[in-house]
Design a protein around this motif. Structure first.
Motif, short mmCIF file in Angstrom:
data_model
loop_
_atom_site.label_atom_id
_atom_site.label_comp_id
_atom_site.label_asym_id
_atom_site.label_seq_id
_atom_site.Cartn_x
_atom_site.Cartn_y
_atom_site.Cartn_z
N ARG A 1 52.71 1.52 -16.44
CA ARG A 1 51.62 0.53 -16.55
C ARG A 1 51.04 0.49 -17.95
NH1 ARG A 1 50.40 3.21 -11.83
NH2 ARG A 1 48.73 4.35 -12.89
N SER A 2 50.97 1.66 -18.59
CA SER A 2 50.27 1.75 -19.87
C SER A 2 51.13 1.33 -21.06
CB SER A 2 49.78 3.19 -20.09
OG SER A 2 50.85 4.10 -19.96
N LEU A 3 52.46 1.41 -20.93
CA LEU A 3 53.31 1.20 -22.10
C LEU A 3 53.22 -0.21 -22.68
CD1 LEU A 3 55.10 3.01 -23.78
CD2 LEU A 3 57.05 2.31 -22.39
N PRO A 4 53.17 -1.28 -21.87
CA PRO A 4 53.04 -2.61 -22.47
C PRO A 4 51.72 -2.83 -23.22
CG PRO A 4 53.81 -2.77 -20.20
CD PRO A 4 53.36 -1.35 -20.41
N LEU A 5 50.73 -1.99 -22.97
CA LEU A 5 49.43 -2.14 -23.62
C LEU A 5 49.37 -1.49 -24.99
CD1 LEU A 5 47.13 -1.40 -20.55
CD2 LEU A 5 47.92 -3.63 -21.38
N VAL A 6 50.38 -0.67 -25.30
CA VAL A 6 50.36 0.06 -26.57
C VAL A 6 50.48 -0.91 -27.73
CG1 VAL A 6 51.55 1.76 -28.00
CG2 VAL A 6 51.32 2.14 -25.54
N GLU A 7 49.61 -0.75 -28.69
CA GLU A 7 49.62 -1.62 -29.87
C GLU A 7 50.62 -1.05 -30.87
OE1 GLU A 7 46.25 -1.93 -32.88
OE2 GLU A 7 45.95 -3.73 -31.67
N ARG A 8 51.70 -1.78 -31.09
CA ARG A 8 52.76 -1.31 -31.98
C ARG A 8 52.55 -1.92 -33.36
NH1 ARG A 8 55.69 2.97 -29.85
NH2 ARG A 8 56.30 2.54 -27.70
N ARG A 9 51.83 -1.23 -34.19
CA ARG A 9 51.61 -1.70 -35.55
C ARG A 9 51.61 -0.50 -36.48
NH1 ARG A 9 46.07 -0.94 -36.97
NH2 ARG A 9 44.83 -0.33 -35.18
N SER A 10 52.17 -0.69 -37.65
CA SER A 10 52.15 0.39 -38.63
C SER A 10 50.83 0.38 -39.37
CB SER A 10 53.30 0.19 -39.64
OG SER A 10 53.07 -1.00 -40.39
N ARG A 11 50.54 1.44 -40.06
CA ARG A 11 49.31 1.49 -40.84
C ARG A 11 49.30 0.44 -41.93
NH1 ARG A 11 48.29 8.00 -41.61
NH2 ARG A 11 47.91 8.46 -39.41
#
Length: 250
Positions: free
Chosen positions: A235-245
């Motif tokens: 459930r939580s994985l699609p909510l992860v914000e995938r952005r580099s610094r």
């Protein structure tokens, strides 16, 4: 009444009745433990704030008929404090906790290696010294290795031929040589496989030198591989914000 004590990480909490909660912890010596914390939802509770998700705590339990009961709690590491105010780190921590919960289906079975992986990953997220997406993917790869599901990266998943290879198939178990290549295989860039290998083995110099596109593609393979073996979506994985610094700074 049998008392015992252990150190653990709070993976999740559920309401129980008007004032209690069921706390799920991954502990050092007893694996996953589900226990009742009585009265922790009252404002007068002595340790309610210590039993929040991501808390690393020293806990005393007594053995109940169905669920054990928490009687004492001391904070070991307050991981939650720096995580809850940062969306990217919070969602990464949530995915780590949910994965650990899924990988420990049997309560009371020791899982020291997984416990150490969880505490190490949460500590890295809380410290903020590394990119949260990289920390999460490193944890997921190592957690899959703990479960016996590590993807083949530097050799063919079917015949073992040393690589690197161009094809990658989640159902087949990872990289595939030209002879073993399965229908529907993807062809990740060589840099993606280099990053996966670096994350699995903790080569942070190589991992942190990767670019955003490579990290995004690696994350997709890691997530697909994990959820194939779990046979259900986190459930939580699609909510992860995938952005580099770098992307966040711009």
């Amino acid at each position: 009444m049998t008392l015992y004590r252990d150190t653990g990480v709070v993976l999740r909490v559920h309401k129980l009745g008007e004032a209690d909660r069921i706390i799920t912890l991954l502990t050092r010596r007893h694996g996953k433990v589900r226990a009742v914390a009585k009265g922790v939802r009252r404002t007068t509770s002595r340790f309610g704030a210590r039993l929040e998700p991501f808390g690393h705590v020293d806990v005393q339990f007594y053995t109940g008929r169905t669920l054990d009961v928490i009687t004492q709690v001391q904070t070991v590491d307050a991981f939650a404090l720096p995580l809850v105010g940062d969306y990217q780190r919070y969602t990464a921590a949530s995915a780590i906790a949910e994965t650990a919960d899924r990988l420990t289906a049997e309560e009371g079975e020791p899982a020291l290696r997984l416990y150490l992986l969880v505490t190490g990953a949460l500590r890295a997220l809380a410290d903020g010294g590394r990119d949260a997406s990289l920390v999460l993917d490193a944890f997921l790869l190592r957690a899959m290795a703990f479960a016996g599901w590590a993807p083949a990266i530097t050799e063919c998943a079917r015949c073992g031929l040393p690589g690197p290879h161009k094809a990658f198939s989640v159902p087949a178990g990872g990289s595939l040589c030209g002879t073993c290549r399965a229908p529907g295989s993807v062809h990740p860039a060589p840099e993606v496989l280099v990053l996966l290998e670096a994350l699995l083995h903790g080569d942070w110099d190589v991992a942190e030198a990767s670019v955003h596109g490579t990290r995004r593609d690696a994350s997709g393979l890691v997530a697909a591989h994990l959820q194939w073996h779990l046979e259900r979506q986190l459930r939580s994985l699609p909510l992860v914000e995938r952005r580099s610094r770098e992307a966040a700074a711009n």
